[in-house]
Design a protein around this motif. Structure first.
Motif, PDB file in Angstrom:
ATOM      1  N   ASP A 163      23.195  31.853 -41.507  1.00  0.00           N
ATOM      2  CA  ASP A 163      23.813  30.731 -40.806  1.00  0.00           C
ATOM      3  C   ASP A 163      25.256  31.067 -40.443  1.00  0.00           C
ATOM      4  O   ASP A 163      25.980  31.701 -41.236  1.00  0.00           O
ATOM      5  CB  ASP A 163      23.794  29.496 -41.710  1.00  0.00           C
ATOM      6  N   SER A 191      27.485  23.754 -39.552  1.00  0.00           N
ATOM      7  CA  SER A 191      26.394  24.718 -39.694  1.00  0.00           C
ATOM      8  C   SER A 191      25.694  24.862 -38.357  1.00  0.00           C
ATOM      9  O   SER A 191      25.274  23.859 -37.753  1.00  0.00           O
ATOM     10  CB  SER A 191      25.401  24.238 -40.761  1.00  0.00           C
ATOM     11  N   ASN A 193      22.796  26.308 -37.996  1.00  0.00           N
ATOM     12  CA  ASN A 193      21.370  26.064 -38.236  1.00  0.00           C
ATOM     13  C   ASN A 193      21.001  24.594 -38.061  1.00  0.00           C
ATOM     14  O   ASN A 193      19.933  24.256 -37.539  1.00  0.00           O
ATOM     15  CB  ASN A 193      20.979  26.528 -39.636  1.00  0.00           C
ATOM     16  N   SER A 194      21.883  23.707 -38.514  1.00  0.00           N
ATOM     17  CA  SER A 194      21.596  22.276 -38.404  1.00  0.00           C
ATOM     18  C   SER A 194      22.335  21.620 -37.251  1.00  0.00           C
ATOM     19  O   SER A 194      22.068  20.455 -36.929  1.00  0.00           O
ATOM     20  CB  SER A 194      21.989  21.558 -39.707  1.00  0.00           C
ATOM     21  N   ASN A 195      23.270  22.364 -36.636  1.00  0.00           N
ATOM     22  CA  ASN A 195      24.104  21.846 -35.548  1.00  0.00           C
ATOM     23  C   ASN A 195      24.781  20.536 -35.947  1.00  0.00           C
ATOM     24  O   ASN A 195      24.791  19.554 -35.202  1.00  0.00           O
ATOM     25  CB  ASN A 195      23.283  21.635 -34.271  1.00  0.00           C
ATOM     26  N   SER A 196      25.376  20.523 -37.146  1.00  0.00           N
ATOM     27  CA  SER A 196      26.001  19.292 -37.636  1.00  0.00           C
ATOM     28  C   SER A 196      27.143  19.623 -38.594  1.00  0.00           C
ATOM     29  O   SER A 196      27.221  20.728 -39.140  1.00  0.00           O
ATOM     30  CB  SER A 196      24.968  18.404 -38.341  1.00  0.00           C
ATOM     31  N   ARG A 198      29.407  18.375 -42.083  1.00  0.00           N
ATOM     32  CA  ARG A 198      29.332  17.605 -43.326  1.00  0.00           C
ATOM     33  C   ARG A 198      30.641  17.757 -44.088  1.00  0.00           C
ATOM     34  O   ARG A 198      31.366  18.746 -43.926  1.00  0.00           O
ATOM     35  CB  ARG A 198      28.155  18.062 -44.203  1.00  0.00           C
ATOM     36  N   ARG A 373      18.745  28.000 -32.132  1.00  0.00           N
ATOM     37  CA  ARG A 373      18.245  27.746 -33.485  1.00  0.00           C
ATOM     38  C   ARG A 373      17.110  26.739 -33.435  1.00  0.00           C
ATOM     39  O   ARG A 373      17.222  25.593 -33.838  1.00  0.00           O
ATOM     40  CB  ARG A 373      19.373  27.221 -34.385  1.00  0.00           C
ATOM     41  N   GLU A 376      14.706  22.242 -31.246  1.00  0.00           N
ATOM     42  CA  GLU A 376      15.402  20.967 -31.330  1.00  0.00           C
ATOM     43  C   GLU A 376      16.761  21.007 -30.646  1.00  0.00           C
ATOM     44  O   GLU A 376      17.199  20.031 -30.053  1.00  0.00           O
ATOM     45  CB  GLU A 376      15.564  20.576 -32.804  1.00  0.00           C
TER      46      GLU A 376
END
Length: 396
Positions: A163, A191, A193-196, A198, A373, A376
């Motif tokens: 990632d 990240s 991988n999650s495109n977000s 935190r 990635r 989605e």
């Protein structure tokens, strides 16, 4: 084609630039499987870029005009054996919605396996070899009753999760009293991988302040770094703040007294010894002749192992360091705001300029690492184009 030995194919294909390999994927199924194999992708980055000894390449960002904030992203190339010193430049055209006077970038981080992170409006990741461009979503807003005056970003790769991550450190001020909030730093992590984003639970090693973003991408041992200081009892001491992309934790690295004062000398972090450890380049603020003192932490995990490795100079008409790669190659801005490469063989005018101290440069590396990635988020990864630079060799 299927009867060619795999080792021979590997040897031949790793010598081709990424744009040619994208065409080679269409030759046959076996070539497609080889070129898209993760083992081939990771080895290609090392092998191809190691074999390129005759041509130099840089990725440069700059704002060439006095009016407007629009930032140009350029790939510079030149042959090291060319006595005329001819430089070619191609401008990377991002997607239309990110190609305006209101979109700009102030810092360039990378290459990290050929991926670059540009900090600005908006924050983006890109792979110029594959002409991929991804705008990151907005990070979190400051907590209620507070505001953030400065952001400091770091970029790197987590090999455990495959990632690419961006860490963002923000200082917090209370709006009502205009005072620092207790704890005064908050950290967030993006990240790919999650495109977000935190929130990070990792605590910063307080007290600490950050001088500003590093001019040189200093990513070593899975850690990104910032040049900072602590001020205790009226005594200011320089330190390095490190963030581990795998452990997702911060640590503070002590630095000996290697400069007289921040008013008299600049200091810039840089990777050394094939990116196995960090160093600091120190040079005077004033004057048009500058000497560079290079300090290196011989053992990355031993903060007592700092030594002064060498000095370079004096170098004429060099104003400010904007990049560094290898162990002795300095990318500088001269008094005319032109980009100059200085090494043991002398100075080379790279024939591009940037206003408002906007020049930043990093080594350009070919890479097959994709920013896609999964389906989605595929629609958030855009394609861009490379076109000849219309401003090359011009001074205004």
């Amino acid at each position: 084609m299927e009867y060619l030995p795999r080792e021979l194919l590997f040897n031949v294909l790793t010598r081709l630039p990424a744009k040619e390999l994208m065409l080679c994927k269409c030759v046959c199924k076996s070539w497609f499987n080889l070129i898209t194999d993760p083992h081939f992708i990771s080895n290609y980055y090392v092998v191809y870029n190691t074999l390129q000894t005759q041509e130099e390449n840089l990725l440069v960002i700059r704002r060439p005009f006095l009016s407007g904030l629009k930032t140009y992203i350029s790939v510079l190339s030149w042959n090291v054996n060319d006595p005329k010193g001819v430089v070619s430049s191609h401008v990377l055209n991002p997607p239309y919605e990110y190609n305006s006077d209101h979109r700009y970038w102030t810092e360039i981080m990378g290459p990290c396996n050929g991926i670059y992170f540009l900090e600005g409006n908006p924050n983006v990741m890109m792979n110029p070899s594959l002409k991929q461009f991804r705008a990151l979503p907005e990070s979190f807003t400051s907590p209620h009753g507070t505001c953030s005056l400065t952001d400091y970003a770091g970029f790197g790769f987590d090999p455990k999760t495959n990632d690419y991550k961006v860490v963002l450190i923000k200082d917090l001020w209370l709006k009502e009293t205009d005072e620092r909030q207790v704890g005064y730093w908050t950290a967030e992590l993006y990240s790919l991988n999650s495109n977000s984003w935190r929130k990070l639970d990792a605590a910063l090693p307080l007290p600490i302040e950050i001088w500003g973003p590093s001019r040189v991408y200093t990513y070593v041992n899975n850690c990104c770094h910032w040049w900072g200081f602590v001020d205790e009892s009226g005594i200011t001491e320089d330190v390095v703040l490190a963030f581990d992309m795998v452990r997702e934790s911060f640590r503070k690295i002590k630095v000996p007294r290697i400069r007289c004062s921040s008013e008299e000398e600049f200091a810039t972090l840089a990777p050394f010894n094939d990116s196995s450890t960090i160093g600091v380049i120190v040079y005077p603020v004033r004057g048009t002749e500058k000497c560079f003192d290079v300090w290196v932490m011989k053992d990355y995990w031993d903060q007592e192992s700092w030594v002064k490795q060498y000095s370079v100079g004096p170098v004429l008409v060099i104003y400010k360091l904007v990049g560094f790669y290898g162990n002795n190659r300095f990318l500088c801005k001269d008094s005319d705001e032109m980009l100059v490469l200085y090494d043991s063989e002398g100075a080379r005018d790279l024939q591009v300029y940037g206003k408002y101290d906007s020049l930043r440069a990093a080594r350009y590396m070919e890479s097959l690492v994709s920013l896609h990635r999964g389906n989605e988020f595929d629609d958030q990864c855009f394609s861009c184009s490379l076109v000849p630079d219309p401003l090359l060799h011009q001074s205004e």
